[in-house]
Scaffold this active site. Sequence first.
Site, PDB file in Angstrom:
ATOM      1  N   CYS A 132       0.839  -1.210   0.000  1.00  0.00           N
ATOM      2  CA  CYS A 132       0.000   0.000   0.000  1.00  0.00           C
ATOM      3  C   CYS A 132       0.868   1.253   0.000  1.00  0.00           C
ATOM      4  O   CYS A 132       1.420   1.625   1.036  1.00  0.00           O
ATOM      5  CB  CYS A 132      -0.937  -0.015   1.205  1.00  0.00           C
ATOM      6  SG  CYS A 132      -2.002   1.458   1.307  1.00  0.00           S
ATOM      7  N   CYS A 135      -0.430   4.041   2.255  1.00  0.00           N
ATOM      8  CA  CYS A 135      -0.204   3.793   3.683  1.00  0.00           C
ATOM      9  C   CYS A 135       1.243   4.054   4.085  1.00  0.00           C
ATOM     10  O   CYS A 135       1.506   4.610   5.151  1.00  0.00           O
ATOM     11  CB  CYS A 135      -0.557   2.344   4.025  1.00  0.00           C
ATOM     12  SG  CYS A 135      -2.173   1.778   3.451  1.00  0.00           S
ATOM     13  N   ASP A 136       2.187   3.622   3.253  1.00  0.00           N
ATOM     14  CA  ASP A 136       3.576   3.518   3.706  1.00  0.00           C
ATOM     15  C   ASP A 136       4.581   4.365   2.934  1.00  0.00           C
ATOM     16  O   ASP A 136       5.759   4.400   3.295  1.00  0.00           O
ATOM     17  CB  ASP A 136       4.025   2.048   3.637  1.00  0.00           C
ATOM     18  CG  ASP A 136       3.192   1.149   4.538  1.00  0.00           C
ATOM     19  OD1 ASP A 136       2.734   1.635   5.591  1.00  0.00           O
ATOM     20  OD2 ASP A 136       2.990  -0.024   4.188  1.00  0.00           O
TER      21      ASP A 136
END
Length: 305
Positions: A132, A135-136
Amino acid sequence: MHNVVIIGSGPAGLTAAIYTARANLAPLMIEGSQAGGQLTLTTDVENFPGFPQGIMGPQLIQDMRAQAERFGTTFQTADVTKVDLGRRPFTVTINEEETIQAQSLIISTGASANLLGLDSESRLLGHGVSTCATCDGFFFRGQPIVVIGGGDSAMEEATFLTKFASHVTIVHRRDKLRASKIMQDKAMKNDKISFHWNAMVEEVMGDDVVTGLRLRDVVTHDTATLDCKGVFVAIGHTPNTQLFRGQLDTDANGYIQTSHGTATNVPGVFAAGDVQDPHYRQAITAAGTGCMAAMDAERFLEAEG
């Protein structure tokens, strides 16, 4: 007999549990063998509202679970092996033997990111290996990153990651992309993106964190190493909908189709989170649809008396 049974225990299911429990519906949540879903495999979560310093994925799930339990949710750790949605009350079979009756059902079984299947990939998941970018990506500011894949998702992730990375290399096992022309052009025109063609990943290198990849050329069979600090696997997701095939309407990729909020084609059955969302796949959007499913289920039960 239960008013509400929730299948799946990620942020969508837990939010649905909080809301239905506060509505005095005494929900039963069947957690599944991987309780908490994909967030339990995530380290720092920095984009969930309310946590200015971030929070660990497992801790976020633990807190949400405690909140749902506080309001009266009952939890059962088991695998759902069969569902009968042909008539109400619905029948849910767990561990192939015990049956549960439900007046309404909220499905929040999520979607699983497709992985390469390497031991080194699994070992370093959350320690440089991610599925992701949204997300990261932030954690790799100024670092070289690799994106694996050749479809629209891979191009989108690579383009997004250029906001953070010093450089992004797309590794693809063929000599041409599967992505749409517009997504290909966008990636190819980006000065911070380059391509490594005809390559398959043999190993994700690194002891505690990712340090690079060992690649094999599928044409010449030569091996090479590629230094990087982050590896984003973007080869698609598979929704966890096998249990519901033939009973609920799904799209071509298997995602449950919903309308008027979270309603499925079966009255009394609602779907929330990644199991019905092929686009966003964020903890916060999953939680939002969990809230919607709970309210939809409450209103359905009220209408049914």
